[in-house]
Design a protein around this motif. Sequence first.
Motif: not given
Length: 299
Positions: A238-241, A245-250, A253-268
């Motif tokens: 959420x902090x990264x999101x 929002x404050x400084x969009x980049x990528x 697919x940036x959010x999926x590839x750099x935030x959501x995907x790694x989050x799911x891996x850590x959750x596993x």
Amino acid sequence: MVRRTQQHRKHAALKLGGVGVLAVVLLGGGLTLASADDAAAAPQTANCPTVRDKLSNVPAAARAGVEQELANLDKQIADANARLAQQAANPQGGPNFVQNAILGPLASKRTAALDRIGIAINRVGGQRPDLAAFATCGLNAPGVPSAVNGNAGNGNGNAGNAGNAGNAGNAGNAGNGNGNAGNGNGNGNAGNGNAGTGVAQRVSCPTVADRLPAVPAQAAAEVRRELANLDSQIADANARLAQQAANPQGGPNFVRNTIIGPLEDRRVAAINRIATAIGRVDGNRPAELVNLARPCSTK
């Protein structure tokens, strides 16, 4: 000579019998102590003032920065609760250990985050709020959840606790996470409101605490730690999101590839550790829990 030998054997038998009785007494005492430890209450949690409900009229230009720092405050609480759970499971230090090693550093980190909230508001022309009084935290009674700020849209985010899985960690808390036993199913991660309309997206992942089987008492402390880790992972995302929002980049697919995907891996990894902790005690490892690691999404 034979008579002496018989007396010696009788004396040795009495000694062995005495040792056996003592062993039984000690063993019984040990089992009693273990049972008492296993039945101990949930660990204490950090009792920190909420901040979201103390803010008003946050300028639109400052909202993303404020949301990021509110997420940081919740992450700091989650980290402190994880350490309190570790301390309950494996006490260390003297009588001032919790204050000096957990609550004191937490207050320092909160002071910095609260300062950044004030700066973000003042930078865009808003009146800087005086939030210094909300930096210091105490301790809740065992099993009482920490109040957090993530329940955006309801004014105070006052239900939910990252990392306090009371009652052997097999229920949820307020919002969309895993922390507090018996109060719903979340960790103050629900919603994306702020002091106005939503700006930054928030992570939504399947809850875990409310889907757990009966957790053996011997595994409860480790399960609590991993539930706290899951909530901390969501707070990080959420902090990264908020930063995005404050400084969009990528690209798209940036959010999926750099935030959501790694989050799911850590959750596993965290959920596998929960399953292993349970299976190590009763031999019934709930392998299906890993299905709750994903999908995570934004909303």
